[in-house]
Enzyme design. Structure first.
Site, PDB file in Angstrom:
ATOM      1  N   LEU A  70     -12.261   9.050  -4.223  1.00 42.45           N
ATOM      2  CA  LEU A  70     -10.987   8.327  -4.343  1.00 42.45           C
ATOM      3  C   LEU A  70     -10.826   7.802  -2.860  1.00 42.45           C
ATOM      4  O   LEU A  70     -11.091   8.423  -1.791  1.00 42.45           O
ATOM      5  CB  LEU A  70      -9.769   9.630  -4.281  1.00 42.45           C
ATOM      6  CG  LEU A  70      -8.329   9.051  -3.816  1.00 42.45           C
ATOM      7  CD1 LEU A  70      -8.005   8.015  -4.878  1.00 42.45           C
ATOM      8  CD2 LEU A  70      -7.399  10.425  -4.308  1.00 42.45           C
ATOM      9  N   ILE A  71     -10.328   6.583  -2.830  1.00 43.95           N
ATOM     10  CA  ILE A  71     -10.110   5.867  -1.559  1.00 43.95           C
ATOM     11  C   ILE A  71      -8.886   4.996  -1.424  1.00 43.95           C
ATOM     12  O   ILE A  71      -8.393   4.438  -2.318  1.00 43.95           O
ATOM     13  CB  ILE A  71     -11.407   4.366  -1.496  1.00 43.95           C
ATOM     14  CG1 ILE A  71     -12.872   5.193  -1.759  1.00 43.95           C
ATOM     15  CG2 ILE A  71     -11.162   3.795  -0.405  1.00 43.95           C
ATOM     16  CD1 ILE A  71     -13.856   3.975  -2.047  1.00 43.95           C
ATOM     17  N   GLY A  89      -6.115   2.689   0.236  1.00 44.50           N
ATOM     18  CA  GLY A  89      -6.323   1.259   1.184  1.00 44.50           C
ATOM     19  C   GLY A  89      -7.326   0.823   0.573  1.00 44.50           C
ATOM     20  O   GLY A  89      -7.942   0.184   1.331  1.00 44.50           O
ATOM     21  N   SER A 145      -8.319  -4.159   0.074  1.00 45.39           N
ATOM     22  CA  SER A 145      -8.738  -5.218   0.820  1.00 45.39           C
ATOM     23  C   SER A 145      -9.599  -4.393   2.019  1.00 45.39           C
ATOM     24  O   SER A 145      -9.510  -3.251   2.183  1.00 45.39           O
ATOM     25  CB  SER A 145      -7.672  -5.904   1.376  1.00 45.39           C
ATOM     26  OG  SER A 145      -6.824  -5.271   2.261  1.00 45.39           O
ATOM     27  N   SER A 166     -10.410   5.316  14.409  1.00 45.96           N
ATOM     28  CA  SER A 166     -10.742   3.997  15.071  1.00 45.96           C
ATOM     29  C   SER A 166     -11.404   4.236  16.412  1.00 45.96           C
ATOM     30  O   SER A 166     -10.842   5.048  17.341  1.00 45.96           O
ATOM     31  CB  SER A 166      -9.601   3.333  15.172  1.00 45.96           C
ATOM     32  OG  SER A 166      -9.714   2.055  16.070  1.00 45.96           O
ATOM     33  N   TYR A 172      -0.775   2.590  18.001  1.00 55.11           N
ATOM     34  CA  TYR A 172      -2.225   2.534  17.013  1.00 55.11           C
ATOM     35  C   TYR A 172      -3.025   3.730  17.734  1.00 55.11           C
ATOM     36  O   TYR A 172      -3.781   4.309  16.982  1.00 55.11           O
ATOM     37  CB  TYR A 172      -2.710   1.100  16.841  1.00 55.11           C
ATOM     38  CG  TYR A 172      -3.866   1.264  15.999  1.00 55.11           C
ATOM     39  CD1 TYR A 172      -3.470   1.314  14.503  1.00 55.11           C
ATOM     40  CD2 TYR A 172      -5.228   1.119  16.397  1.00 55.11           C
ATOM     41  CE1 TYR A 172      -4.471   1.149  13.757  1.00 55.11           C
ATOM     42  CE2 TYR A 172      -6.080   1.076  15.611  1.00 55.11           C
ATOM     43  CZ  TYR A 172      -5.780   1.095  14.011  1.00 55.11           C
ATOM     44  OH  TYR A 172      -6.917   0.987  13.347  1.00 55.11           O
TER      45      TYR A 172
END
Length: 267
Positions: A6-7, A9, A12, A129, A142
């Site tokens: 299951l992914i 987002g 894109s 990130s 962010y």
């Protein structure tokens, strides 16, 4: 047996590339998006899901378990960007990004853990990130959402290890995706004290994304991690300098590291 993946987002960017790549490796892949648009050529199933809504999450999890009987891998990839001086950015917009990047990822983990615990197996990958390893000017919120997810991943990883569940984070640097278009950009206010330098940094950020790495690099790393019996806690995917910036933060005096960042961002 084909693993069930299951992914979030997956409409894109990194999510879409990862869904297609894992499907090509004979995984059974379910991708999600808030308003997904499937095509007949997609080698995976796209489902509507909003990670900020519990009922939406539960509906998708129940659907997959009913159809497949298990969930082997969760890739928490859904996220949104935000830019702006902290002083100028509306606090409500900051909360929205935390709801998606941080609390959305937590709620996804909470939703799949009962099934993975029942299976006594499962892998969760949280996409963070490299920006989460440092407070970046005009991207501070962010950075904060991704840094927070990194630390929570460390904690929950230890909590669930006894149940045969593995958790890891993968932190990309700049990736050539449409994240810049989907960001919340605090306007460059005419009367802002940060007007000139913020505009310079907006242009710099967009150029970094435009020249970023191909998202297939993230797909390949995710594939490698889910095939490890005991993955590491953290992985980084990016240029040498992006990854080296994390090393520099560990070894340089804090003021010297801050000066390097300020020079880079023309502050």
């Amino acid at each position: 047996m084909s693993k069930i993946v299951l992914i979030t987002g997956a409409s894109s960017g990194i999510g879409k590339s990862t869904a297609a790549f894992l499907a090509s490796k004979n995984y059974t892949v379910y991708g999600t998006g808030r308003t997904p648009k499937s095509t007949a050529d997609d080698p995976y199933t796209l489902l509507p899901l909003d990670v900020t809504k519990i009922d939406s999450i539960e509906k998708v999890i129940q659907h997959i378990i009913a159809k497949e009987g298990r969930i082997d891998v969760l890739v928490n990839n859904a996220g949104m960007g935000i830019t702006g001086p902290i002083e100028d950015t509306p606090t409500d917009e900051m909360r929205k990004v935390f709801e998606t990047n941080f609390f959305g990822s937590i709620d996804m983990m909470k939703a799949v853990l009962p099934q993975m615990r029942k299976q006594q197996s499962g892998t969760i990958i949280n996409v963070t990130s490299i920006a989460g390893y440092m407070g970046l000017p005009y991207r501070g919120i962010y950075s904060a959402t991704k840094g927070a997810l990194d630390l929570v991943s460390e904690a929950i990883r230890m909590e669930v290890k006894e149940f045969g569940i593995q958790i890891a984070t993968i932190a990309p640097g700049d990736v050539a995706t449409n994240i810049a278009a989907g960001r919340y950009h605090t306007p460059v206010f005419e009367n802002s004290a940060y007007k000139e330098k913020y505009q310079v940094n907006l242009d710099l950020m967009d150029s970094h994304v435009d020249s970023g790495m191909n998202p297939i690099k993230m797909a390949e790393q995710i594939y490698d991690v889910i095939n490890l019996k005991q993955p590491n806690v953290h992985y980084k995917v990016g240029t040498f300098m992006e990854k080296f910036s994390i090393v520099l933060k560990k070894i340089l005096p804090s003021k010297q590291y801050e000066k390097l960042l300020m020079n880079h961002y023309k502050l």
